[in-house]
Write an enzyme that holds these catalytic residues in place. Structure first.
Site, PDB file in Angstrom:
ATOM      1  N   LYS A  20      25.992  -4.838  -2.129  1.00  0.00           N
ATOM      2  CA  LYS A  20      27.461  -4.781  -2.195  1.00  0.00           C
ATOM      3  C   LYS A  20      28.053  -4.078  -0.984  1.00  0.00           C
ATOM      4  O   LYS A  20      29.246  -3.816  -0.936  1.00  0.00           O
ATOM      5  CB  LYS A  20      27.895  -4.020  -3.459  1.00  0.00           C
ATOM      6  CG  LYS A  20      27.422  -4.616  -4.756  1.00  0.00           C
ATOM      7  CD  LYS A  20      27.940  -3.758  -5.912  1.00  0.00           C
ATOM      8  CE  LYS A  20      27.303  -4.155  -7.225  1.00  0.00           C
ATOM      9  NZ  LYS A  20      27.564  -3.138  -8.272  1.00  0.00           N
ATOM     10  N   HIS A  22       5.464   5.775  11.392  1.00  0.00           N
ATOM     11  CA  HIS A  22       4.971   5.676  10.012  1.00  0.00           C
ATOM     12  C   HIS A  22       4.016   6.854   9.807  1.00  0.00           C
ATOM     13  O   HIS A  22       2.797   6.695   9.740  1.00  0.00           O
ATOM     14  CB  HIS A  22       4.263   4.328   9.832  1.00  0.00           C
ATOM     15  CG  HIS A  22       3.977   3.948   8.416  1.00  0.00           C
ATOM     16  ND1 HIS A  22       4.131   4.814   7.341  1.00  0.00           N
ATOM     17  CD2 HIS A  22       3.527   2.769   7.885  1.00  0.00           C
ATOM     18  CE1 HIS A  22       3.793   4.182   6.232  1.00  0.00           C
ATOM     19  NE2 HIS A  22       3.425   2.956   6.523  1.00  0.00           N
ATOM     20  N   ARG A  62      11.660   3.511   3.426  1.00  0.00           N
ATOM     21  CA  ARG A  62      11.271   2.528   4.453  1.00  0.00           C
ATOM     22  C   ARG A  62      12.495   1.706   4.801  1.00  0.00           C
ATOM     23  O   ARG A  62      13.215   1.244   3.904  1.00  0.00           O
ATOM     24  CB  ARG A  62      10.146   1.622   3.948  1.00  0.00           C
ATOM     25  CG  ARG A  62       9.878   0.467   4.898  1.00  0.00           C
ATOM     26  CD  ARG A  62       8.629  -0.295   4.555  1.00  0.00           C
ATOM     27  NE  ARG A  62       7.443   0.485   4.839  1.00  0.00           N
ATOM     28  CZ  ARG A  62       6.196   0.029   4.717  1.00  0.00           C
ATOM     29  NH1 ARG A  62       5.999  -1.202   4.309  1.00  0.00           N
ATOM     30  NH2 ARG A  62       5.165   0.795   5.000  1.00  0.00           N
ATOM     31  N   ARG A  92       0.809  -1.224   0.000  1.00  0.00           N
ATOM     32  CA  ARG A  92       0.000   0.000   0.000  1.00  0.00           C
ATOM     33  C   ARG A  92       0.837   1.265   0.000  1.00  0.00           C
ATOM     34  O   ARG A  92       0.579   2.195  -0.763  1.00  0.00           O
ATOM     35  CB  ARG A  92      -0.923   0.030   1.228  1.00  0.00           C
ATOM     36  CG  ARG A  92      -2.205  -0.741   1.075  1.00  0.00           C
ATOM     37  CD  ARG A  92      -2.667  -1.194   2.425  1.00  0.00           C
ATOM     38  NE  ARG A  92      -1.680  -2.120   2.962  1.00  0.00           N
ATOM     39  CZ  ARG A  92      -1.640  -3.408   2.644  1.00  0.00           C
ATOM     40  NH1 ARG A  92      -2.541  -3.919   1.875  1.00  0.00           N
ATOM     41  NH2 ARG A  92      -0.687  -4.189   3.109  1.00  0.00           N
ATOM     42  N   THR A  93       1.812   1.328   0.889  1.00  0.00           N
ATOM     43  CA  THR A  93       2.560   2.583   1.030  1.00  0.00           C
ATOM     44  C   THR A  93       3.291   2.897  -0.273  1.00  0.00           C
ATOM     45  O   THR A  93       3.193   4.002  -0.815  1.00  0.00           O
ATOM     46  CB  THR A  93       3.553   2.479   2.207  1.00  0.00           C
ATOM     47  OG1 THR A  93       2.823   2.145   3.375  1.00  0.00           O
ATOM     48  CG2 THR A  93       4.279   3.800   2.424  1.00  0.00           C
TER      49      THR A  93
HETATM   50  N1  ASP Z   1       1.494  -1.688   6.660  1.00  0.00           N
HETATM   51  C1  ASP Z   1       1.728  -1.247   8.014  1.00  0.00           C
HETATM   52  C2  ASP Z   1       3.199  -0.980   8.257  1.00  0.00           C
HETATM   53  O1  ASP Z   1       3.967  -0.973   7.322  1.00  0.00           O
HETATM   54  C3  ASP Z   1       1.142  -2.170   9.019  1.00  0.00           C
HETATM   55  C4  ASP Z   1       1.686  -3.556   9.092  1.00  0.00           C
HETATM   56  O2  ASP Z   1       2.628  -3.917   8.359  1.00  0.00           O
HETATM   57  O3  ASP Z   1       1.173  -4.310   9.924  1.00  0.00           O
HETATM   58  O4  ASP Z   1       3.586  -0.726   9.376  1.00  0.00           O
END
Ligand code: ASP
Length: 305
Positions: free
Chosen positions: A82, A131, A103, A53-54
Site C-alpha cells: 500500500k 550479509h 533483508r 536458509r537465512t
Molecule cells: N543466499 C545468499 C544471499 O542471500 C547467496 C545467494 O543468494 O547467492 O546472498
C-alpha cells in the site's frame, strides 16, 4: 559484543567475531544449556527479498533459544504493497518484537532502518551490499575445517553483485588471510570494495581463472551468478555457466581443500562434488543455526530476562 545492530562485517573486530564463533561452538556442543534462555522473546522477520536458509535458520535459532518469531510475510500480503515506507514498517514492528532481521533489495536499507529502531536489527542481506550473519557462519565453517590461521582462500564467481563475498572479504582481512578473487572481468569486485579492502590492509589478488591458484588454496568459496541483479539479461547470459567446479577440476586441488558455497547453487558446483571430502556447503548451511543462536543471544543480552 558491544553492538546494538549488525549491519556489516566491517563493524566487527576480530575479537567480536571470535566471541560469536566461540559462543556458537559452545551452543553446538550443548544446545540444551540455552534451550529456554530467551523464552518469551519475539524476533521480527522482515524479508523484502526471497530467502530460505537465512530466514529459516534465524527462525530455528530463535525457537531453539526458547523464543518465537513474528513474520511480516510476503511484500504482496503486507502494507508495503500500500506504499508504506520502510522507516514506518520497522517502527511498527519494533513494537511487536524484541529484535528484527531485515533483508532488502536496496543497499543501505538496513542501516537506514536501524536508525529508526531501538531494538537490535540484523542486516540479512541488502542488495549487492552485505550479509554479515552469513559471514559469521562462513567463518565458523572455515574455522572448523581449515582453521583461521595462515589461511589461503579463493573466492570465485560473481564478486560484483555477491554480497556474501563483500562481507566475507572484509572479515577475512581481519584474520590476515591471503585472498584470491577469481571471476570474469565483468564480475570483478567493485573498485570501491577493492580500495576499501586495501585501506583495511588486505592484498587483493584478482585472477581470470582458477587453474593457476587452485593448488595453493585451503578454501574455495564458490558463488552463484546473481541473475536478479543484472540490469541486462544478455549480460547475464554471457557469464552464466562459466566457472563450474566438478570432480575433474578438483584433481589439482590439495586433498584438504574445503569447498564452500553460501547456496543456493545453480550449476556452479556439479553434484558429484557433494560426495567428495571437499564439500562443506551443506554443513555450512547447517552451521547457520548455532551461529545465529549465538549472535541473537549476544545481541539480546540480558535485556529480555
Ligand atoms: N543466499 C545468499 C544471499 O542471500 C547467496 C545467494 O543468494 O547467492 O546472498
Amino acid at each position: 559484543m558491544r553492538h546494538d545492530h549488525l549491519i556489516t562485517s566491517k563493524q566487527l573486530s576480530r575479537g567480536d567475531i571470535t566471541e560469536v564463533l566461540d559462543h556458537a561452538a559452545e551452543i553446538a556442543d550443548d544446545p540444551g544449556a540455552v534451550l529456554e534462555k530467551h523464552a518469551g522473546t519475539l524476533l521480527g522477520l522482515l524479508f523484502f527479498e526471497p530467502s530460505t536458509r537465512t530466514k529459516m535458520s534465524f527462525e530455528t535459532a530463535m525457537k531453539r533459544l526458547g523464543g518465537d518469531v513474528v513474520d511480516m510475510g510476503s511484500i504482496e500480503s503486507s502494507s508495503v504493497k500500500k506504499g508504506e515506507t520502510l522507516a514506518d514498517t520497522v517502527r511498527v514492528i519494533e513494537g511487536y518484537a524484541d529484535a528484527l532481521v531485515l533483508r532488502h533489495p536496496r543497499e543501505g536499507a538496513p542501516k537506514m532502518a536501524s536508525e529508526y529502531v531501538d531494538v537490535p536489527l540484523v542486516n540479512a542481506g541488502d542488495g549487492a551490499g552485505h550479509h554479515p550473519s552469513q559471514t559469521l557462519l562462513d567463518l565458523y565453517t572455515i574455522r572448523e575445517n581449515a582453521g583461521l590461521e595462515d589461511l589461503s582462500v579463493g573466492i570465485m564467481g560473481d564478486l560484483k553483485y555477491g554480497r556474501t563475498v563483500h562481507s566475507l572479504a572484509y572479515a577475512l582481512t581481519k584474520f590476515d588471510a591471503s585472498q584470491h578473487f577469481i571471476s570474469p572481468e565483468s564480475l570483478q569486485l567493485p573498485r570501491e570494495v577493492v580500495y576499501d579492502l586495501h585501506q583495511n590492509g588486505a592484498t587483493v589478488r584478482e585472477h581470470g581463472d582458477l587453474e593457476s591458484i587452485l593448488p595453493t588454496l585451503d578454501v574455495l568459496y564458490v558463488t552463484r551468478i546473481q541473475q536478479e541483479r543484472f540490469p541486462d539479461e544478455n549480460e547475464y547470459r554471457k557469464v552464466a555457466g562459466e566457472y563450474r567446479i566438478d570432480a575433474g577440476t578438483l584433481e589439482a586441488a590439495d586433498d584438504d581443500l574445503t569447498v564452500m558455497h553460501p547456496l543456493p547453487r545453480v550449476d556452479e558446483i556439479a553434484p558429484e562434488v557433494d560426495d567428495t571430502g571437499h564439500a562443506a556447503y551443506f554443513e555450512q548451511a547447517h552451521n547457520g543455526v548455532p551461529v545465529r543462536m549465538a549472535l541473537l543471544d549476544l545481541l539480546l543480552g540480558d535485556s529480555d530476562e
